[in-house]
Design an enzyme around this catalytic site. Structure first.
Site, PDB file in Angstrom:
ATOM      1  N   GLN A  90      27.170  41.064  46.450  1.00 26.11           N
ATOM      2  CA  GLN A  90      28.337  40.608  45.698  1.00 26.11           C
ATOM      3  C   GLN A  90      28.723  41.708  44.728  1.00 26.11           C
ATOM      4  O   GLN A  90      27.885  42.243  44.014  1.00 26.11           O
ATOM      5  CB  GLN A  90      28.023  39.305  44.945  1.00 26.11           C
ATOM      6  N   TYR A  92      31.188  43.049  41.574  1.00 28.15           N
ATOM      7  CA  TYR A  92      32.216  43.107  40.542  1.00 28.15           C
ATOM      8  C   TYR A  92      32.666  44.565  40.464  1.00 28.15           C
ATOM      9  O   TYR A  92      31.844  45.471  40.300  1.00 28.15           O
ATOM     10  CB  TYR A  92      31.660  42.667  39.185  1.00 28.15           C
ATOM     11  N   ASP A 120      38.307  36.798  41.951  1.00 29.77           N
ATOM     12  CA  ASP A 120      38.869  35.737  41.109  1.00 29.77           C
ATOM     13  C   ASP A 120      38.418  35.851  39.657  1.00 29.77           C
ATOM     14  O   ASP A 120      38.446  34.872  38.912  1.00 29.77           O
ATOM     15  CB  ASP A 120      38.495  34.360  41.662  1.00 29.77           C
ATOM     16  N   HIS A 211      34.773  29.674  41.756  1.00 32.79           N
ATOM     17  CA  HIS A 211      33.777  30.333  40.909  1.00 32.79           C
ATOM     18  C   HIS A 211      32.909  29.311  40.175  1.00 32.79           C
ATOM     19  O   HIS A 211      32.598  29.458  38.988  1.00 32.79           O
ATOM     20  CB  HIS A 211      34.467  31.255  39.898  1.00 32.79           C
TER      21      HIS A 211
END
Length: 353
Positions: A90, A92, A120, A211
């Site tokens: 994952q 960011y 998101d 989320h």
């Protein structure tokens, strides 16, 4: 709660003496149509943090998604893996794209099989319970933030997420495709329109998610978005397409929830909080037990549905008409009510003056 607005339509008199709930996710074998979704700061719940998930996943054949904001170092997690164990990452996206490029390419070099880009969270939502905590435990912080200044007055989540790039947009997708050969999945799709754009951008999948309900208040859950996404893709001739997979996360607590998502078009679902609860309380053994509970429930529910394998779980096995209405009576979710504590109102003592 949305899963309780989807009703089963089981089939009977089928030979379900043996049932098989194994599947593939992005071409990778999985013992369940479930992957361990990325969650941050595992050491806040257990001294060994995400390593408890890694070891449990290895023993049970479940795929783990590694969080950018994991407490454990990325390489420590990979070093704890069993031979051939499958991981997703994952991501960011950092304001400094060179940092992101190095991170992604290092993950690919270590054998990670899928890149899930969170889309998101251009800004972290107002997580009020988190904000009340304020203090960040240095030992339990995100490994990616070590050595950087961290503000401690806005809660753990905001303190560790200041590097996230709010300028991330569709124009960046070709750049990601240029730096990695890993399948690219956009995590955090909340509408059919963006699902169509994702397909047209050439990514390999999407995660329908709000989320965990911690970003935009009243954003719909992934299962609610799933029906309109599949319909929109099919209308344009994009669905079904084996090169493009749809996942759902958020609110999954039972194998029956997973089966409902699969019936409506999902390949698999991500599970986060239940595994967090499991390892916070019981460590690796807790996660293994949680996965065993899922297995037992898959066996029972697939037999009761009349499905011998995942491919036999079809849209006709569910009634999802109530998902389009947000003003309906639904059964009370006792599991939810007993797990999550509401905010308490302040009590004032009457003055004796």
């Amino acid at each position: 709660m949305a899963y309780q607005r989807v009703w089963f339509r089981p089939r009977i008199l089928r030979d379900v003496s043996t049932v098989d709930w194994s599947t593939t996710i992005l071409g990778q074998k999985s013992s369940l149509p479930v992957y361990i979704s990325a969650t941050a700061l595992g050491k806040l719940g257990h001294p060994e943090g995400e390593l408890t998930l890694t070891r449990a996943a290895a023993k049970t054949g479940v795929i783990q998604m590694i969080a950018t904001l994991a407490s454990c170092a990325f390489d420590d997690i990979l070093d704890a893996a069993a031979p051939g164990q499958t991981f997703f990452l994952q991501l960011y996206v950092n304001r400094d794209r060179e940092i992101t490029r190095k991170y992604v390419q290092h993950a690919e070099a270590r054998g990670v099989k899928g890149l899930f880009i969170t889309v998101d969270a251009p800004q972290l939502g107002r997580r009020e319970k988190d904000m009340r905590m304020k203090v960040v435990d240095e030992d339990a912080g995100a490994e990616v933030q070590k050595g950087h200044e961290v503000k401690k007055d806005q809660g753990v989540a905001r303190a560790i997420s200041s590097f996230i790039d709010p300028s991330l947009s569709w124009k960046d997708i070709p750049w990601f495709r240029s730096i990695t050969k890993m399948p690219i999945i956009l995590k955090g799709i909340g509408s059919a329109e963006d699902a169509v754009l994702a397909y047209e951008a050439g990514v390999q999948g999407i995660v329908l998610s709000n989320h965990g309900g911690r970003q935009l208040d009243t954003a719909r859950s992934g299962i609610e978005v799933l029906v309109e996404v599949v319909s929109a893709l099919r209308l344009r001739g994009y669905w079904p397409d084996p090169r493009f997979e749809i996942y759902v996360d958020g609110g999954v607590r039972r194998a029956s929830d997973v089966l409902k998502a699969i019936a409506l078009g999902a390949t698999a679902v991500g599970v986060g909080r239940p595994f967090l609860y499991a390892f916070c309380a019981y460590g690796q053994e807790g996660v293994e037990k949680a996965i065993q509970i899922f297995r037992d429930e898959f066996e029972m529910n697939m037999r009761l549905l009349g499905a011998k394998a995942i491919k036999d779980i079809v849209p006709e096995m569910v009634d999802a008409k109530s998902l389009s209405s947000h003003f309906v009576m639904t059964p009370q979710d006792n599991l939810f009510q007993n797990t999550y504590q509401p905010l308490q109102l302040a009590k004032f003592q009457e003055s004796k003056l």
